[in-house]
Enzyme design. Sequence first.
Site, short mmCIF file in Angstrom:
data_model
loop_
_atom_site.label_atom_id
_atom_site.label_comp_id
_atom_site.label_asym_id
_atom_site.label_seq_id
_atom_site.Cartn_x
_atom_site.Cartn_y
_atom_site.Cartn_z
N TYR A 73 0.83 -1.21 0.00
CA TYR A 73 0.00 0.00 0.00
C TYR A 73 0.86 1.26 0.00
O TYR A 73 0.54 2.23 -0.69
CB TYR A 73 -0.92 -0.01 1.22
CG TYR A 73 -1.90 1.14 1.25
CD1 TYR A 73 -3.18 1.00 0.72
CD2 TYR A 73 -1.56 2.36 1.82
CE1 TYR A 73 -4.09 2.05 0.74
CE2 TYR A 73 -2.45 3.42 1.84
CZ TYR A 73 -3.71 3.26 1.30
OH TYR A 73 -4.60 4.31 1.32
N PHE A 125 -8.36 19.73 -24.30
CA PHE A 125 -9.20 18.65 -24.78
C PHE A 125 -10.41 18.51 -23.87
O PHE A 125 -10.59 19.26 -22.92
CB PHE A 125 -8.40 17.35 -24.89
CG PHE A 125 -9.08 16.32 -25.77
CD1 PHE A 125 -9.46 16.65 -27.05
CD2 PHE A 125 -9.35 15.05 -25.30
CE1 PHE A 125 -10.10 15.72 -27.86
CE2 PHE A 125 -9.97 14.11 -26.09
CZ PHE A 125 -10.36 14.44 -27.37
N ASP A 126 -11.24 17.49 -24.15
CA ASP A 126 -12.57 17.43 -23.55
C ASP A 126 -12.58 17.33 -22.02
O ASP A 126 -13.18 18.17 -21.34
CB ASP A 126 -13.40 16.30 -24.18
CG ASP A 126 -12.74 14.94 -24.17
OD1 ASP A 126 -11.68 14.78 -23.56
OD2 ASP A 126 -13.30 14.02 -24.80
N ASP A 216 0.40 19.38 -20.72
CA ASP A 216 -0.46 18.20 -20.82
C ASP A 216 0.28 17.27 -21.79
O ASP A 216 0.22 17.44 -23.00
CB ASP A 216 -1.83 18.59 -21.36
CG ASP A 216 -2.75 17.40 -21.57
OD1 ASP A 216 -2.29 16.25 -21.44
OD2 ASP A 216 -3.93 17.61 -21.91
N ALA A 218 0.45 13.88 -22.55
CA ALA A 218 0.07 12.51 -22.88
C ALA A 218 0.75 12.00 -24.14
O ALA A 218 1.08 10.82 -24.26
CB ALA A 218 -1.45 12.41 -23.03
N HIS A 454 -20.85 14.58 -24.91
CA HIS A 454 -20.54 13.64 -25.99
C HIS A 454 -20.29 12.24 -25.47
O HIS A 454 -20.41 11.28 -26.22
CB HIS A 454 -19.36 14.14 -26.82
CG HIS A 454 -18.10 14.35 -26.05
ND1 HIS A 454 -18.02 15.18 -24.96
CD2 HIS A 454 -16.84 13.86 -26.22
CE1 HIS A 454 -16.79 15.18 -24.49
NE2 HIS A 454 -16.05 14.37 -25.23
#
Length: 464
Positions: A73, A125-126, A216, A218, A454
């Site tokens: 953990y 982005f969304d 961001d 990614a 969406h």
Amino acid sequence: MRSRIGPEPFKIKAVEPMRLPDRSVREEALVRANYNLFGLRSEEVYVDLLTDSGTGAMSAAQWAALMMGDEAYAGARSFYALKDAVKEILGFDYVIPAHQGRGAENVLFGTLCKKGDVIPFNMPFDTTMAHILNVGAKPVDCVVDEAFDLVSDYPFKGNVDIGKLETVINQYGKENIPLIMVTVTNNSGGGQPVSLQNIRDVSQVARKYGIPFFLDAARMAENAYFIKMREPSCANMSLKEIIRAMADAADGLAVSCKKDPLVNIGGMITCRNEEMYHVLLPRTILYEGFATYGGLAGRDLQALAQGLFEMTDEEYMSHRVAQVRHLGELLDEAGVPFVKPAGGHAIFVDAASFLPRIPQRLFPADVLAAEVYIEGAVRGIGLGALAFATADPETGSEVLPKLELFRLAIPRRAYTNSHMEYVAEVVNDVYKRRESVDYGLELAYEPPVKGIRHFLGKLRPKKL
């Protein structure tokens, strides 16, 4: 002229069967899904290009890494394997795991932003936009004007317009701007890259005003590959060196690791200083998990550590980008309009030009998504008015986005070039019969949360 694409730089060790459902099955499935392709079951899809997020294939080394996962953990060895990989590849001393990118966004924006704040972007982005809107803040586009010229060959359409950025800072005041964020590559604008010089220019503005600067990130490896190919001063740098240079310009990263870092689940926030790290930790523990696992199993942390190294492989990335370009060239030969140059992870078809009779308020990108699915069980996603329309803060009236795109996002290491040829054939067949598409779509239901209609909206056809 179509460019040469070499064979896949990998061999297939396990196979997942694919079956093309009958047209009658597809028609029934689309109705049952309320014309929203998120509502389809995966077995109702043949080639699934809904997203490149978490849909790629892990390597043999990553599968082996799963067995090394430490499920403690707190203080698991797997966390420290990730921490070491982040330090070596990205140069950050502090990393906070999250279950995926939107978990990282929740921690970052939920901690740093408040009602009335403004966050300058190239284009969000969304889910990024949704997190910002739902804390009462506002994202503001500062992307270069070339982003909206879909046919130009401008090499860095994801760039921030530095003049626009400074105007936003001066208009709203630096005290109301908790961070500046740049998305690399710019997904909302067609997967278009940001130059290293532009990232450094934004960093300089952020330092000038004392505002934290986050990427961001990614798709940072894809962005780095475009930098290497298109930015002359970086031509002799390795992909790993460019990724590090991008990261060095930022105060932190928010990452969906389900894209370039090549895992099926996971996200993270990285930062440079201990103060920011401890500011972000409480919300992490409330919404994600303890600081050393952040909602991920130890095996996922271990696979992610391996994936960070694999994303810097230049042979893999060269094929990755070439496969996307190959699909674009096949569509281009048939006259299908899409955002050019081809993006790093997807082809973004210009739905407004593809289906010009359908007004934007009737969601032509989502009509195109439905028609491509009916034609050949290929699933993409509409990224236009349904996803990105906003409300004017003063009048409450709907503000439609400048772009109405249909995205075909290609999973990493999952499909062959033959699959791309099939997808092109399906889209080209719809293009040939585009004049027969005589309906739009209207909302029958939308969720009460801003920015996600969406995903959950229910649509119904409306005759033109």
